[in-house]
Scaffold this motif. Sequence first.
Motif, PDB file in Angstrom:
ATOM      1  N   ALA A 113       0.826  -1.211   0.000  1.00 12.01           N
ATOM      2  CA  ALA A 113       0.000   0.000   0.000  1.00 12.01           C
ATOM      3  C   ALA A 113       0.856   1.255   0.000  1.00 12.01           C
ATOM      4  O   ALA A 113       0.526   2.248  -0.666  1.00 12.01           O
ATOM      5  N   GLY A 114       1.973   1.233   0.728  1.00  9.07           N
ATOM      6  CA  GLY A 114       2.858   2.391   0.754  1.00  9.07           C
ATOM      7  C   GLY A 114       3.466   2.677  -0.605  1.00  9.07           C
ATOM      8  O   GLY A 114       3.527   3.839  -1.042  1.00  9.07           O
ATOM      9  N   ALA A 115       3.901   1.628  -1.297  1.00 10.24           N
ATOM     10  CA  ALA A 115       4.478   1.821  -2.627  1.00 10.24           C
ATOM     11  C   ALA A 115       3.450   2.355  -3.600  1.00 10.24           C
ATOM     12  O   ALA A 115       3.740   3.240  -4.423  1.00 10.24           O
ATOM     13  N   ALA A 116       2.210   1.838  -3.533  1.00 11.45           N
ATOM     14  CA  ALA A 116       1.162   2.304  -4.443  1.00 11.45           C
ATOM     15  C   ALA A 116       0.810   3.763  -4.179  1.00 11.45           C
ATOM     16  O   ALA A 116       0.586   4.537  -5.126  1.00 11.45           O
ATOM     17  N   TYR A 117       0.751   4.160  -2.911  1.00 11.95           N
ATOM     18  CA  TYR A 117       0.368   5.536  -2.593  1.00 11.95           C
ATOM     19  C   TYR A 117       1.471   6.528  -2.941  1.00 11.95           C
ATOM     20  O   TYR A 117       1.208   7.578  -3.531  1.00 11.95           O
ATOM     21  N   LEU A 118       2.720   6.201  -2.588  1.00 12.95           N
ATOM     22  CA  LEU A 118       3.822   7.137  -2.831  1.00 12.95           C
ATOM     23  C   LEU A 118       4.150   7.260  -4.311  1.00 12.95           C
ATOM     24  O   LEU A 118       4.480   8.339  -4.796  1.00 12.95           O
ATOM     25  N   GLY A 119       4.068   6.120  -5.050  1.00 11.81           N
ATOM     26  CA  GLY A 119       4.326   6.159  -6.486  1.00 11.81           C
ATOM     27  C   GLY A 119       5.754   6.576  -6.818  1.00 11.81           C
ATOM     28  O   GLY A 119       6.645   6.580  -5.967  1.00 11.81           O
ATOM     29  N   GLY A 120       5.979   6.901  -8.060  1.00  9.55           N
ATOM     30  CA  GLY A 120       7.273   7.413  -8.498  1.00  9.55           C
ATOM     31  C   GLY A 120       8.415   6.447  -8.276  1.00  9.55           C
ATOM     32  O   GLY A 120       8.293   5.236  -8.483  1.00  9.55           O
ATOM     33  N   ARG A 121       9.551   6.986  -7.840  1.00 12.43           N
ATOM     34  CA  ARG A 121      10.743   6.164  -7.665  1.00 12.43           C
ATOM     35  C   ARG A 121      10.585   5.139  -6.542  1.00 12.43           C
ATOM     36  O   ARG A 121      11.126   4.044  -6.624  1.00 12.43           O
ATOM     37  N   VAL A 122       9.864   5.526  -5.499  1.00 10.04           N
ATOM     38  CA  VAL A 122       9.633   4.593  -4.399  1.00 10.04           C
ATOM     39  C   VAL A 122       8.871   3.370  -4.891  1.00 10.04           C
ATOM     40  O   VAL A 122       9.204   2.221  -4.560  1.00 10.04           O
ATOM     41  N   GLU A 123       7.864   3.599  -5.697  1.00  8.69           N
ATOM     42  CA  GLU A 123       7.076   2.497  -6.238  1.00  8.69           C
ATOM     43  C   GLU A 123       7.920   1.610  -7.139  1.00  8.69           C
ATOM     44  O   GLU A 123       7.886   0.375  -7.032  1.00  8.69           O
ATOM     45  N   LYS A 124       8.713   2.201  -8.010  1.00 11.48           N
ATOM     46  CA  LYS A 124       9.560   1.425  -8.917  1.00 11.48           C
ATOM     47  C   LYS A 124      10.603   0.619  -8.151  1.00 11.48           C
ATOM     48  O   LYS A 124      10.854  -0.553  -8.454  1.00 11.48           O
ATOM     49  N   ALA A 128      10.796  -3.450  -7.926  1.00  7.29           N
ATOM     50  CA  ALA A 128      12.027  -4.123  -8.347  1.00  7.29           C
ATOM     51  C   ALA A 128      12.524  -5.070  -7.256  1.00  7.29           C
ATOM     52  O   ALA A 128      12.955  -6.198  -7.539  1.00  7.29           O
ATOM     53  N   LEU A 129      12.471  -4.626  -5.996  1.00  9.02           N
ATOM     54  CA  LEU A 129      12.876  -5.484  -4.886  1.00  9.02           C
ATOM     55  C   LEU A 129      11.967  -6.700  -4.766  1.00  9.02           C
ATOM     56  O   LEU A 129      12.444  -7.828  -4.569  1.00  9.02           O
ATOM     57  N   ILE A 130      10.668  -6.488  -4.896  1.00 11.92           N
ATOM     58  CA  ILE A 130       9.723  -7.602  -4.805  1.00 11.92           C
ATOM     59  C   ILE A 130       9.979  -8.623  -5.902  1.00 11.92           C
ATOM     60  O   ILE A 130      10.040  -9.838  -5.653  1.00 11.92           O
ATOM     61  N   HIS A 131      10.149  -8.156  -7.125  1.00 10.28           N
ATOM     62  CA  HIS A 131      10.377  -9.071  -8.246  1.00 10.28           C
ATOM     63  C   HIS A 131      11.703  -9.809  -8.101  1.00 10.28           C
ATOM     64  O   HIS A 131      11.808 -10.990  -8.466  1.00 10.28           O
TER      65      HIS A 131
END
Length: 304
Positions: A113-124, A128-131
């Motif tokens: 949820a944090g990655a989806a909300y913040l978006g941008g570089r944080v999301e990418k 990348a870490l998850i994958h």
Amino acid sequence: MTTLLNAEAAPRYLGRRRLYLRRFLRNRIAVAGVVIFLLLVLYAVFGALFTPYGHADADFAALTQPPSAEHWFGTNQGGNDIYAAAVHGLQRSLVIAVSVSVLTVAVAAVVGAGAAYLGGRVEKATLALIHFLLIVPSFLILALVSHRLAGDWRVLILVLTVFGWMSTARVVWSVSTSLRERDYVRAAEFMGVRPLRIVLRHIIPNLGSLLVVNLTLGVVSTVLSETALSFLGFGVQTPDVSLGTMLADGAGTITSAPWLFAFPAGLTVLLTVSMTFVGDGLRDALDPTSTAGASPTRAAGGRR
């Protein structure tokens, strides 16, 4: 005005909860799963009261004895009471499974949820870490770390959590990308609410049904992972006992002493099957498109 709004929202909220409960209770298989799981929990908590033996106590006068009035589930090669070992083993497996499931869902909810909300570089960067972690041979790392740390069950919880949150986080992220555009999120931003509070108070609570189902099914996957690791000698180690270690001990004596394998195997099957039934029932009950539990008229699309 606020009081009136809360008074109107409360019956609606309670009505939704009753609808979910009614849908779940109408699923007989799911209810059976709850009953079986509660019986297993009662056995793990209170089962030791019905035997004078502990899981590590040895009766050298009864080595590899079949079930009897003295030893209800029989004994193993060292004279340990299988009933007492099964109580402790189920207790240990439940603690590991529930702890890992709760921790992985919590981490996945915050990260996704944090990655989806913040978006941008944080999301990418997060994706990348998850994958990357998803393609890492986690089972080999789990086996190596658990073995080098002498099979401490607390370390096993930590390691299973570290390598178990990614898939759920990926799903949470995909759902949260639509929630971040909702009006209540935009209103919170306009009011100056901090991002962490928005994620914890406005996005994650709206993922409740998804998280509950993943929490339930996570218990099943953790039981299977712990059992496999312990069966192969990389999980819980003696003198501690889990269902996996009991299965490993009884695997070589299936023909000569089948009770050593049958009882822990039966508990493992009951635990995983019951939680699968509960998870499926929760998924159907919380599904907004499901007609389970609805009145026949509304299920058919009619009016009251």
